[in-house]
Design an enzyme around this catalytic site. Sequence first.
Site, mmCIF file in Angstrom:
data_model
loop_
_atom_site.group_PDB
_atom_site.id
_atom_site.type_symbol
_atom_site.label_atom_id
_atom_site.label_comp_id
_atom_site.label_asym_id
_atom_site.label_seq_id
_atom_site.Cartn_x
_atom_site.Cartn_y
_atom_site.Cartn_z
ATOM 1 N N GLU A 96 0.828 -1.202 0.000
ATOM 2 C CA GLU A 96 0.000 0.000 0.000
ATOM 3 C C GLU A 96 0.864 1.254 0.000
ATOM 4 O O GLU A 96 1.929 1.286 0.601
ATOM 5 C CB GLU A 96 -0.902 0.025 1.236
ATOM 6 C CG GLU A 96 -1.850 -1.147 1.321
ATOM 7 C CD GLU A 96 -2.636 -1.159 2.620
ATOM 8 O OE1 GLU A 96 -2.503 -0.191 3.401
ATOM 9 O OE2 GLU A 96 -3.362 -2.131 2.862
ATOM 10 N N CYS A 117 2.968 8.499 1.847
ATOM 11 C CA CYS A 117 3.367 7.491 2.834
ATOM 12 C C CYS A 117 3.707 6.203 2.093
ATOM 13 O O CYS A 117 2.849 5.631 1.414
ATOM 14 C CB CYS A 117 2.237 7.258 3.834
ATOM 15 S SG CYS A 117 2.623 6.023 5.099
ATOM 16 N N CYS A 124 4.871 -7.434 7.953
ATOM 17 C CA CYS A 124 5.806 -6.943 8.971
ATOM 18 C C CYS A 124 5.991 -8.019 10.031
ATOM 19 O O CYS A 124 5.032 -8.707 10.409
ATOM 20 C CB CYS A 124 5.272 -5.659 9.615
ATOM 21 S SG CYS A 124 6.422 -4.915 10.801
ATOM 22 N N CYS A 128 3.320 -5.067 16.000
ATOM 23 C CA CYS A 128 2.737 -4.035 16.859
ATOM 24 C C CYS A 128 1.238 -4.290 16.990
ATOM 25 O O CYS A 128 0.558 -4.569 16.006
ATOM 26 C CB CYS A 128 2.996 -2.651 16.267
ATOM 27 S SG CYS A 128 4.754 -2.281 16.070
ATOM 28 N N CYS A 131 -1.592 -2.601 14.680
ATOM 29 C CA CYS A 131 -1.294 -2.439 13.256
ATOM 30 C C CYS A 131 -1.719 -3.660 12.455
ATOM 31 O O CYS A 131 -1.425 -4.803 12.836
ATOM 32 C CB CYS A 131 0.204 -2.184 13.091
ATOM 33 S SG CYS A 131 0.712 -1.948 11.387
ATOM 34 N N CYS A 364 -2.053 1.444 8.281
ATOM 35 C CA CYS A 364 -1.116 0.561 7.595
ATOM 36 C C CYS A 364 -1.649 -0.857 7.442
ATOM 37 O O CYS A 364 -1.992 -1.513 8.419
ATOM 38 C CB CYS A 364 0.201 0.507 8.377
ATOM 39 S SG CYS A 364 1.034 2.076 8.497
#
Length: 385
Positions: A96, A117, A124, A128, A131, A364
């Site tokens: 994205e 961004c 990932c 986190c 997220c 995100c």
Amino acid sequence: MKFTPKKPYLLGETLESLTERMTLAGYPAFRAAQIMDWVYKKFVTDPAAMTNLPKELQAWLTETFTIIATQRVLIKGDPDTTQKLLLKLEDGSLIETVLIKAPDFNDPNDKFRKTVCISTQVGCAYGCKFCASGIAGWKRDLHAGEIVAQIFEIIKLEGGKPTDEGHALPFDNIVVMGMGEPLANFENLMRALGNLNAEWGFKFGARRITVSTSGVVPRIKELAEMPVQFRLAISLHGATNDIRSQIMPVNKKYPLEELIPAARYYNSKHNRMITFEYILIDELNDTYEQADALVKICQGKDSYGENAAPMKVHINCIPYNKVEGLPWKRPSIMRQQAFVKRLKEGGLSVTIRHEKGHKIEAACGQLRLQAERDGGMIEKVEKKA
């Protein structure tokens, strides 16, 4: 997982590496500068349109390189002028890129400030807890050419036009805050940002580029040593180890007693303001106790450094953006305001970000996650296109 492209990405080449490839192939070195001028100054990515190159060289470029490493699959727009691009890569992975437009109140012509961004990884590994990027785990790092290609997607979207100086970029700032942990893909990221910053590239000022991290301490120190002064944002989200570890698993590897001195070191090397990103989560990290602990950190009154000077830091408070499948809640407006007031009373520079793209789930990884859960979504969109 390591992914090797079928052909190298032209947008991942530096002037030096392209010159080396071309001289090995028997072409004059000066042609490399001509090619970079077409790409970064004139926004031309079709070798056939590079009219001062011999036909043979145009064909060589096409045969040797993949020019643009991304394919636009979907654009989702929002009334608040945020647009999210879902992009497909060569191996079918989805990433994205987001374009955020906000009024520039310092501009007498009332123009919008545009921020791009960009993502640095597919998924990932850092997990986190607020997220969506890490819900499906980490798949791979992006190559430098895939990072730079996201900027070209925005140029196409916004209709960027070249000028004699080549500075007509249709955006004002770049934030490396998309999918992935940027500092975990350090070499590819630095190569990509180097291309954007270089004289032969976009000449895009380093001070208009912000690199965000969840707190990878060794890389923060390495970034501090670099002569190019990118801005640094640290996803803090908790002012004590017990709270931050609930939100940020990376805190177990790099706890606050390591992270805060690294932030102070970056501060001292660049004398530049750092941003602490702080997502406000209802009844978890939005308490007065957390606010007071954060004030102590920023004022140098914590236990992470002896007689530390106050930090040059800005706190960016972000009300939690709901992610399907995650348990957190957004605090009420009153709780948000009370937290911010407490920080300001402690002498800190603070803002509340009224996030753009809430209606299109622009946090995100949300659009990618939705697309991958709905197996037929991409095929439907591509057939329409």
